[in-house]
Write a protein that holds these residues in place. Structure first.
Motif, mmCIF file in Angstrom:
data_model
loop_
_atom_site.group_PDB
_atom_site.id
_atom_site.type_symbol
_atom_site.label_atom_id
_atom_site.label_comp_id
_atom_site.label_asym_id
_atom_site.label_seq_id
_atom_site.Cartn_x
_atom_site.Cartn_y
_atom_site.Cartn_z
ATOM 1 N N ILE A 192 29.461 33.060 18.512
ATOM 2 C CA ILE A 192 30.157 34.350 18.551
ATOM 3 C C ILE A 192 30.299 34.816 19.996
ATOM 4 C CG2 ILE A 192 30.004 36.794 17.922
ATOM 5 C CD1 ILE A 192 28.544 35.792 15.320
ATOM 6 N N GLY A 193 29.225 34.681 20.774
ATOM 7 C CA GLY A 193 29.269 35.057 22.188
ATOM 8 C C GLY A 193 30.277 34.237 22.970
ATOM 9 N N ALA A 194 30.349 32.944 22.674
ATOM 10 C CA ALA A 194 31.325 32.078 23.348
ATOM 11 C C ALA A 194 32.751 32.510 23.002
ATOM 12 C CB ALA A 194 31.094 30.620 22.968
ATOM 13 N N ALA A 195 32.980 32.844 21.735
ATOM 14 C CA ALA A 195 34.311 33.313 21.325
ATOM 15 C C ALA A 195 34.665 34.608 22.045
ATOM 16 C CB ALA A 195 34.358 33.509 19.813
ATOM 17 N N GLU A 196 33.700 35.505 22.136
ATOM 18 C CA GLU A 196 33.936 36.767 22.851
ATOM 19 C C GLU A 196 34.305 36.493 24.306
ATOM 20 O OE1 GLU A 196 31.503 40.614 24.525
ATOM 21 O OE2 GLU A 196 30.642 39.559 22.813
ATOM 22 N N ASN A 197 33.565 35.598 24.953
ATOM 23 C CA ASN A 197 33.846 35.278 26.352
ATOM 24 C C ASN A 197 35.233 34.670 26.522
ATOM 25 O OD1 ASN A 197 31.398 36.276 27.235
ATOM 26 N ND2 ASN A 197 30.379 34.291 27.106
ATOM 27 N N GLN A 198 35.648 33.832 25.575
ATOM 28 C CA GLN A 198 36.978 33.238 25.657
ATOM 29 C C GLN A 198 38.067 34.305 25.510
ATOM 30 O OE1 GLN A 198 36.405 30.149 22.714
ATOM 31 N NE2 GLN A 198 36.264 28.597 24.311
ATOM 32 N N LEU A 199 37.841 35.265 24.627
ATOM 33 C CA LEU A 199 38.819 36.347 24.490
ATOM 34 C C LEU A 199 38.848 37.221 25.741
ATOM 35 C CD1 LEU A 199 38.398 37.487 20.774
ATOM 36 C CD2 LEU A 199 40.258 36.151 21.769
ATOM 37 N N ALA B 69 29.250 41.584 15.308
ATOM 38 C CA ALA B 69 28.692 40.446 14.570
ATOM 39 C C ALA B 69 27.441 39.892 15.239
ATOM 40 C CB ALA B 69 29.748 39.357 14.418
ATOM 41 N N GLN B 70 27.406 39.926 16.561
ATOM 42 C CA GLN B 70 26.182 39.486 17.239
ATOM 43 C C GLN B 70 25.008 40.392 16.866
ATOM 44 O OE1 GLN B 70 26.363 37.963 21.305
ATOM 45 N NE2 GLN B 70 28.577 38.278 21.200
ATOM 46 N N GLY B 71 25.281 41.682 16.723
ATOM 47 C CA GLY B 71 24.242 42.615 16.289
ATOM 48 C C GLY B 71 23.797 42.352 14.858
ATOM 49 N N TRP B 72 24.733 41.990 13.973
ATOM 50 C CA TRP B 72 24.357 41.677 12.587
ATOM 51 C C TRP B 72 23.423 40.476 12.555
ATOM 52 C CZ3 TRP B 72 30.058 40.722 10.874
ATOM 53 C CH2 TRP B 72 30.816 41.877 11.086
ATOM 54 N N ILE B 73 23.754 39.484 13.386
ATOM 55 C CA ILE B 73 22.920 38.275 13.447
ATOM 56 C C ILE B 73 21.519 38.639 13.935
ATOM 57 C CG2 ILE B 73 22.613 36.034 14.579
ATOM 58 C CD1 ILE B 73 24.926 35.854 12.673
ATOM 59 N N LEU C 163 35.542 33.235 13.564
ATOM 60 C CA LEU C 163 35.787 32.689 14.899
ATOM 61 C C LEU C 163 37.089 31.899 14.945
ATOM 62 C CD1 LEU C 163 32.184 31.512 15.804
ATOM 63 C CD2 LEU C 163 33.290 33.694 16.314
ATOM 64 N N ALA C 164 37.394 31.213 13.845
ATOM 65 C CA ALA C 164 38.623 30.413 13.792
ATOM 66 C C ALA C 164 39.852 31.286 14.001
ATOM 67 C CB ALA C 164 38.718 29.678 12.453
ATOM 68 N N GLY D 80 42.457 31.062 17.043
ATOM 69 C CA GLY D 80 43.810 31.521 16.715
ATOM 70 C C GLY D 80 44.675 31.623 17.957
ATOM 71 N N ILE D 81 44.082 32.097 19.032
ATOM 72 C CA ILE D 81 44.802 32.169 20.308
ATOM 73 C C ILE D 81 45.131 30.753 20.792
ATOM 74 C CG2 ILE D 81 44.596 32.782 22.762
ATOM 75 C CD1 ILE D 81 44.988 35.262 21.017
ATOM 76 N N GLU D 82 44.163 29.864 20.687
ATOM 77 C CA GLU D 82 44.396 28.475 21.091
ATOM 78 C C GLU D 82 45.503 27.842 20.250
ATOM 79 O OE1 GLU D 82 44.221 25.585 23.642
ATOM 80 O OE2 GLU D 82 42.998 27.387 23.846
ATOM 81 N N ALA D 83 45.547 28.175 18.975
ATOM 82 C CA ALA D 83 46.588 27.656 18.093
ATOM 83 C C ALA D 83 47.968 28.137 18.534
ATOM 84 C CB ALA D 83 46.319 28.088 16.653
ATOM 85 N N VAL D 84 48.058 29.390 18.968
ATOM 86 C CA VAL D 84 49.336 29.903 19.457
ATOM 87 C C VAL D 84 49.750 29.112 20.698
ATOM 88 C CG1 VAL D 84 50.493 31.898 20.490
ATOM 89 C CG2 VAL D 84 49.077 32.195 18.455
#
Length: 172
Positions: free
Chosen positions: A90-97, A20-24, A57-58, A63-67
């Protein structure tokens, strides 16, 4: 051979977030204005591009945070309209994962959680693994695919390899 909850969710979400970062980046390099991209959707009854990215991203890191919390509510906030901010999110989400340990994700197995959307009277009970594999992951891919399709529909030069991103290959 056993397959872990971590292996079934996190690596492929990271792969798709990198895609997705590449699409952007390709959208930014196109002749389309940010306003045109921000207002683009596949059909009038579908959410526009920024919401597709936000919902992707949600269902990934949120989703992990929700669990962890035991409950997920839909994100109804207005998402950023600027492509660079989307890319950064998107990059922040990737880093969190990437920061997740396999052991933590495995510890979620059997944990009860709910998806709650009060305005519509929705309260869906799940176990963490049912939520991640049967609800969050399909939603993640739906919104990722829709975001990709919107950009293709608008003429951004994207192909299947752009969708797939960095394909994990056998090592050694």
């Amino acid at each position: 051979m056993s397959f872990s909850l971590y292996q079934a969710t996190v690596p492929t979400m990271i792969q798709m977030l990198q895609s997705a970062q590449g699409w952007i980046e390709k959208a930014k390099a196109s002749d389309l204005s940010e306003e045109e991209i921000a207002g683009a959707c596949l059909r009038e009854d579908m959410a526009p591009f920024p919401k597709q990215i936000n919902w992707m991203l949600a269902y990934a890191h949120r989703g992990i945070e929700a669990v962890r919390k035991g409950v997920m509510n839909p994100d109804l906030e207005e998402p950023p309209q600027e492509l660079e901010q989307m890319r950064l999110n998107i990059g922040a989400a990737e880093n969190q994962l990437r920061a997740l340990s396999p052991a933590e994700v495995e510890s979620f197995i059997g944990k009860e959680m709910r998806f709650v959307y009060e305005p519509h009277g929705v309260d869906l009970p799940f176990t963490a693994e049912n939520f991640l594999l049967g609800f969050a992951q399909p939603n993640f891919y739906f919104h990722a695919t829709t975001a990709y399709a919107i950009l293709r529909h608008k003429g951004v030069e994207l192909g299947k390899l752009d969708y797939l991103g960095p394909i994990p290959m056998k090592q050694g």
